[in-house]
Design a protein around this motif. Structure first.
Motif, short mmCIF file in Angstrom:
data_model
loop_
_atom_site.label_atom_id
_atom_site.label_comp_id
_atom_site.label_asym_id
_atom_site.label_seq_id
_atom_site.Cartn_x
_atom_site.Cartn_y
_atom_site.Cartn_z
N GLU A 14 -46.50 5.60 66.53
CA GLU A 14 -45.83 5.48 65.24
C GLU A 14 -44.36 5.15 65.46
O GLU A 14 -43.71 5.70 66.35
CB GLU A 14 -45.94 6.81 64.48
N GLY A 15 -43.84 4.22 64.65
CA GLY A 15 -42.43 3.87 64.72
C GLY A 15 -41.74 4.17 63.41
O GLY A 15 -42.23 3.79 62.34
N SER A 16 -40.60 4.86 63.49
CA SER A 16 -39.84 5.20 62.28
C SER A 16 -38.51 4.44 62.21
O SER A 16 -37.84 4.48 61.19
CB SER A 16 -39.57 6.70 62.24
N ARG A 17 -38.13 3.76 63.30
CA ARG A 17 -36.94 2.89 63.30
C ARG A 17 -37.21 1.73 64.25
O ARG A 17 -37.79 1.94 65.33
CB ARG A 17 -35.70 3.66 63.73
N ALA A 18 -36.83 0.52 63.83
CA ALA A 18 -37.15 -0.65 64.64
C ALA A 18 -36.04 -1.68 64.54
O ALA A 18 -35.20 -1.64 63.63
CB ALA A 18 -38.47 -1.26 64.19
N SER A 19 -36.04 -2.59 65.47
CA SER A 19 -35.05 -3.66 65.51
C SER A 19 -35.35 -4.68 64.42
O SER A 19 -36.48 -5.13 64.29
CB SER A 19 -35.07 -4.34 66.88
N GLY A 20 -34.34 -5.03 63.64
CA GLY A 20 -34.46 -6.13 62.70
C GLY A 20 -34.76 -5.76 61.27
O GLY A 20 -34.47 -6.53 60.37
N GLY A 21 -35.40 -4.61 61.03
CA GLY A 21 -35.73 -4.29 59.64
C GLY A 21 -36.85 -3.29 59.53
O GLY A 21 -37.22 -2.60 60.49
N SER A 22 -37.46 -3.25 58.35
CA SER A 22 -38.50 -2.27 58.04
C SER A 22 -39.88 -2.79 58.43
O SER A 22 -40.74 -3.02 57.58
CB SER A 22 -38.46 -1.92 56.55
N TYR A 23 -40.07 -2.99 59.72
CA TYR A 23 -41.36 -3.47 60.22
C TYR A 23 -41.44 -3.20 61.71
O TYR A 23 -40.42 -2.97 62.39
CB TYR A 23 -41.56 -4.96 59.93
N LEU A 24 -42.67 -3.21 62.23
CA LEU A 24 -42.93 -2.99 63.65
C LEU A 24 -43.67 -4.17 64.23
O LEU A 24 -44.36 -4.91 63.52
CB LEU A 24 -43.78 -1.74 63.86
N SER A 25 -43.57 -4.34 65.55
CA SER A 25 -44.34 -5.34 66.26
C SER A 25 -44.70 -4.81 67.64
O SER A 25 -44.02 -3.91 68.16
CB SER A 25 -43.57 -6.66 66.38
N ALA A 26 -45.75 -5.35 68.22
CA ALA A 26 -46.17 -4.94 69.56
C ALA A 26 -46.99 -6.06 70.18
O ALA A 26 -47.97 -6.52 69.58
CB ALA A 26 -46.99 -3.66 69.50
N ALA A 27 -46.59 -6.48 71.39
CA ALA A 27 -47.39 -7.47 72.12
C ALA A 27 -48.59 -6.81 72.77
O ALA A 27 -49.69 -7.37 72.74
CB ALA A 27 -46.53 -8.17 73.17
N GLU A 28 -48.39 -5.64 73.35
CA GLU A 28 -49.49 -4.89 73.97
C GLU A 28 -49.21 -3.41 73.86
O GLU A 28 -48.05 -2.96 74.01
CB GLU A 28 -49.67 -5.27 75.44
#
Length: 549
Positions: A531-545
């Motif tokens: 779970e992510g509650s803070r991320a780079s760039g804005g209100s969204y998450l990403s993951a390559a693997e």
């Protein structure tokens, strides 16, 4: 994969639709398109029309257009599988000579008489660069052109249209054979507006080059987010997707549609197509004689045709889709399936209908109550989710859906097996699903939804398929030079049953593309959630693997 079709099922599907005339079972004196004697197909009852839609893919290659075996196959198979003689055919990717050949072949195969009412020329490509490859064929025994047909230019592709009517005067049917060249949403809206003021039952049939769901999949699940063209036609414009509501189309991916501004009584999609990879190359090259025997006998196109039996619109049309449910899909240890309750308001005043849904244990339904407030001339729907524990014993159950005062019973089968995805996400943007975070490819990535924005926290949950001991999670941010969505503040949770999750790790990671890790005391888990509650760039998450060890 080769699809199979059971003749008994076809008979059951079509039984009860028509009252056969006394002479309907006798053979007609003329040969069919394949040279065999056929019975004269019955005609549809007064006040109804049987509309066939097909993309025959017979317009681009001249060699293919000259080789008419596929058109002859289509005429013969349609005569075998349609519940009655079609009243109208809405065709795409077919030239004028092919449409006229097909009309003659269908006349021979059915014992009725058909004419290409609107068709193009010998080439799909016009001098100004536009494309014309649609056609409309009418059964001249039952239908007549009430107004002259022609073509309308939409997105550089000509759409065929004609205002037809039953010869007995019981139904007027504006018909459009549509093949949008780009985004189907503006094309569908334009076509609907173009014929909005026509009297009768308007039918938009054709290949819209897109599935119903915004996220492509092998099926067209009830609860998916629909594409804009589908939501617009079946909502504010009050069209009914015939295959979706009456033809079990949600079970398969398809791009052909019959949208009707009327009452869809029955519909079906052909399910007896040979594997196209066995047939396509020879037919596209105009060398059908070199194809294998099964292909020569059964191939007509890459995509199946469909038909819909349509009547005049009723003031209020209610439906529950599908007619039966199978709880064979699992999400986090819970069996789940969706149904749609829908109301079409064809009156000049708004109406409101309460929707009540009930089921006995072990089934649960959400929501149990809803209200459909439908403006005049529009349609509204509500999605109902049916669930049961994954370990529910196989068996038969019932869900009751009541719209206003009308009650419907939906049979629900709890299957022995339950298919469970390898990964889940709280949200994802179309084309960036969670499966891309577990595909062993660092160049692809999951991205949570950002149009519209979804607030954090968001999460992605791995399904290990069995309970095993884990002690670390590895997270690879997207590796394309863009750090948007890279998780900064995180938590890791474990679960053995998919329902109760325990936090085992948490902290912060640097805003860079290097692989991150979270270690914790070894513990048993079948499900691992990041779970992510803070991320780079804005209100969204990403993951390559995302992997565990």
């Amino acid at each position: 994969m080769r699809r199979t079709f059971h003749a008994a099922a076809a008979v059951a599907l079509c039984s009860g639709l028509f009252t056969m005339p006394a002479s309907a079972g006798s053979a007609s004196p003329g040969p069919s398109a394949a040279g065999a004697a056929v019975r004269r197909l019955p005609v549809t009852p007064a006040g109804q029309v049987l509309v066939v839609q097909a993309n025959l893919q017979d317009s681009v290659r001249q060699a293919d257009a000259r080789d008419t075996r596929d058109l002859d196959n289509f005429a013969r198979l349609l005569a075998e599988k349609a519940p009655a003689a079609p009243d109208a055919l809405l065709l795409t990717e077919i030239l004028g000579p092919g449409a006229r050949h097909l009309a003659n072949a269908l006349s021979r195969a059915t014992g009725q008489r058909y004419r290409a009412e609107v068709a193009g020329e010998r080439s799909a490509f016009l001098p100004d660069g536009a494309v014309r490859e649609n056609a409309i064929i009418l059964n001249t025994g039952t239908m007549t052109a009430a107004a002259r047909g022609g073509f309308e230019r939409v997105q550089d592709e000509d759409q065929a249209y004609v205002v037809a009517a039953r010869r007995d005067g019981t139904l007027r049917v504006p018909l459009v054979a549509a093949h949008p060249g780009g985004d189907p949403a503006p094309a569908a809206a334009w076509l609907a507006d173009r014929f909005a003021h026509e009297d009768g039952v308007t039918v938009l049939g054709g290949d819209f080059r897109a599935g119903r769901c915004a996220v492509p999949a092998e099926d067209q699940a009830i609860g998916c987010e629909p594409q804009a063209f589908w939501a617009d036609l079946t909502g504010p414009r009050a069209y009914t997707d015939a295959y979706f509501e009456r033809g079990d189309a949600q079970a398969r991916r398809h791009s052909g549609y019959v949208f009707a501004r009327g009452d869809v009584l029955k519909a079906a999609i052909d399910t007896d197509m040979p594997d196209v990879s066995d047939c396509k190359a020879a037919f596209d090259a105009g060398r059908s004689h070199t194809a294998d025997r099964d292909c020569r006998a059964a191939y007509y196109a890459d995509e199946p045709f469909g038909w819909a039996l349509i009547g005049a619109a009723r003031d209020e049309q209610q439906s529950v889709v599908p007619a039966k449910l199978a709880l064979d899909h699992c999400e986090l240890a819970v069996r789940t399936a969706d149904a749609m309750a829908r109301v079409v308001n064809n009156t000049a005043a708004p109406l409101s209908r309460p929707v009540r849904v009930s089921a006995s244990e072990p089934l649960t339904v959400t929501p149990a109550e809803a209200a459909l407030d439908v403006p005049a001339g529009q349609a509204k729907n509500v999605i109902v989710t049916v669930t049961a524990p994954r370990d529910t014993e196989p068996g038969e159950h019932t869900v009751t859906v009541t719209i206003g005062s009308e009650k419907r019973e939906i049979p629900v089968t709890v299957t022995e097996d339950c298919v469970e995805p390898k990964v889940y996400a709280t949200s994802f943007h179309a084309g960036f699903g969670p499966e891309l975070a577990v595909d062993d490819d660092i160049a692809t990535y999951w991205h949570s939804e950002y149009q519209p924005p979804h607030p954090l926290p968001q999460s992605i949950t791995l399904n290990l398929g069995e309970t095993r001991q884990v002690s670390a999670l590895d997270y690879q941010p997207r590796f394309d030079g863009n750090l948007n969505g890279t998780i900064l503040d995180y938590k890791v949770y474990l679960s053995t049953d998919g329902r109760t999750f325990t936090e085992v790790a948490g902290g912060s990671w640097a805003a860079d593309a290097r692989q991150k890790s979270a270690s914790f005391d070894a513990a048993d888990a079948r499900y691992v959630r990041l779970e992510g509650s803070r991320a780079s760039g804005g209100s969204y998450l990403s993951a390559a693997e995302v992997t565990v060890r």
